[in-house]
Design an enzyme around this catalytic site. Sequence first.
Site, short mmCIF file in Angstrom:
data_model
loop_
_atom_site.label_atom_id
_atom_site.label_comp_id
_atom_site.label_asym_id
_atom_site.label_seq_id
_atom_site.Cartn_x
_atom_site.Cartn_y
_atom_site.Cartn_z
N ASN A 9 0.87 -1.18 0.00
CA ASN A 9 0.00 0.00 0.00
C ASN A 9 0.90 1.23 0.00
O ASN A 9 1.51 1.56 1.01
CB ASN A 9 -0.89 -0.03 1.25
CG ASN A 9 -1.71 1.23 1.41
OD1 ASN A 9 -1.86 2.00 0.46
ND2 ASN A 9 -2.26 1.43 2.60
N TRP A 10 0.97 1.88 -1.15
CA TRP A 10 1.90 3.02 -1.27
C TRP A 10 1.34 4.29 -0.65
O TRP A 10 2.04 5.29 -0.58
CB TRP A 10 2.21 3.27 -2.74
CG TRP A 10 2.93 2.15 -3.44
CD1 TRP A 10 3.34 0.95 -2.89
CD2 TRP A 10 3.33 2.10 -4.81
NE1 TRP A 10 3.97 0.17 -3.83
CE2 TRP A 10 3.98 0.85 -5.03
CE3 TRP A 10 3.21 2.98 -5.89
CZ2 TRP A 10 4.49 0.49 -6.27
CZ3 TRP A 10 3.72 2.61 -7.12
CH2 TRP A 10 4.36 1.37 -7.31
N LYS A 11 0.07 4.27 -0.29
CA LYS A 11 -0.58 5.46 0.29
C LYS A 11 -0.39 6.68 -0.63
O LYS A 11 -0.38 6.51 -1.84
CB LYS A 11 -0.05 5.72 1.70
CG LYS A 11 -0.06 4.46 2.56
CD LYS A 11 0.14 4.72 4.01
CE LYS A 11 0.28 3.41 4.74
NZ LYS A 11 0.23 3.53 6.18
N HIS A 95 -9.51 0.78 5.35
CA HIS A 95 -8.20 1.06 5.97
C HIS A 95 -8.40 2.05 7.13
O HIS A 95 -9.21 2.97 7.04
CB HIS A 95 -7.26 1.65 4.93
CG HIS A 95 -5.83 1.66 5.38
ND1 HIS A 95 -5.35 2.60 6.26
CD2 HIS A 95 -4.79 0.84 5.09
CE1 HIS A 95 -4.06 2.35 6.49
NE2 HIS A 95 -3.70 1.29 5.79
N GLU A 167 -5.22 -5.22 10.83
CA GLU A 167 -4.24 -4.14 10.97
C GLU A 167 -4.50 -3.40 12.27
O GLU A 167 -5.33 -2.47 12.31
CB GLU A 167 -4.39 -3.16 9.80
CG GLU A 167 -4.06 -3.77 8.45
CD GLU A 167 -3.45 -2.73 7.53
OE1 GLU A 167 -2.32 -2.94 7.09
OE2 GLU A 167 -4.08 -1.69 7.28
N GLY A 173 2.32 2.35 10.70
CA GLY A 173 3.19 3.51 10.53
C GLY A 173 3.89 3.93 11.81
O GLY A 173 4.44 5.02 11.88
N SER A 213 3.44 -2.02 10.25
CA SER A 213 4.90 -1.93 10.38
C SER A 213 5.62 -3.24 10.08
O SER A 213 6.61 -3.58 10.74
CB SER A 213 5.28 -1.42 11.77
OG SER A 213 4.75 -0.12 11.98
N GLY A 234 2.91 -1.19 4.28
CA GLY A 234 2.92 0.23 3.93
C GLY A 234 4.32 0.68 3.59
O GLY A 234 4.83 0.42 2.50
C1 PEP Z 1 -0.72 0.02 5.91
O1 PEP Z 1 -0.71 1.07 5.30
O2 PEP Z 1 -1.68 -0.73 5.75
C2 PEP Z 1 0.40 -0.30 6.79
C3 PEP Z 1 0.35 -1.41 7.46
O3 PEP Z 1 1.42 0.62 6.87
P1 PEP Z 1 2.86 0.37 7.58
O4 PEP Z 1 3.39 -0.95 7.06
O5 PEP Z 1 3.68 1.52 7.16
O6 PEP Z 1 2.63 0.31 9.04
#
Ligand code: PEP
Length: 251
Positions: A9-11, A95, A167, A173, A213, A234
Amino acid sequence: MRRPIIAGNWKMNLLRSEARDLVESLIRRVKTPASADIILAPPFTALGAVEELIAGTGFFLAGQNHHFEPKGAYTGEVSPAMLKDAGCQYVILGHSERRTYFFEDDAQINKKIKAALLCGLNVIFCVGETLEQREKGETQSIIQSQIEKGLQGLTGNDIGRIVLAYEPVWAIGTGKTATPDQAQEVHFFIRGLLREIFGEIVAQNTRIQYGGSVTPESSGSLLTQKDIDGALVGSASLNTDSFCAIISSAH
Ligand code: PEP
């Protein structure tokens, strides 16, 4: 056997040229056939660039969100059919960043999931508790409520096109990953819930990703847990080395 599924997920990151660089290096580095389904979720503006590059590679393309209406006067929004038209096979819905910053509630997410399925998109449906909820011992009731409301009105057949993503909000993050035991406990609970609602076959066939993360250091021990079928990644998906290492830890 559930095939592992790793999604990036590049956001709201990467311009088209940066997206192209990342995808080109992923294509060079990921051995095919990969041991997992690999899904890339770029921002809307880079979908076209990524779609062109991944054609024929076996990678899948995902949108990060869409509206629940099929069309109309919704300035700034994108419909499920538009994502399909842009080459997406998947969309990420529910999300926690959408729930928190854009006030999406379970009823809206349910409408979005139904709209995605109607259009032929597969869904990565995210659920997770906040730190406060975990500390109050509410993790299971929050997850249960998000799943029951998010999947309300769907059939076992519909669930065949849904991937669940657990999640924990406190892990997204933040650099704090759930321990493999903490994650497995919730994944086991989610599978049990799917069994209660949709029956044994659906429970056994549904893939449940962990997200929060995930790094190359944590992915191996997470992905060997019995009920963890993949990762929603992410920040580590924005780097070829780390995303490739996470993909390789999926068997
Ligand atoms: C996400 O965006 O779904 C995510 C898990 O981000 P990160 O891996 O940066 O925590």
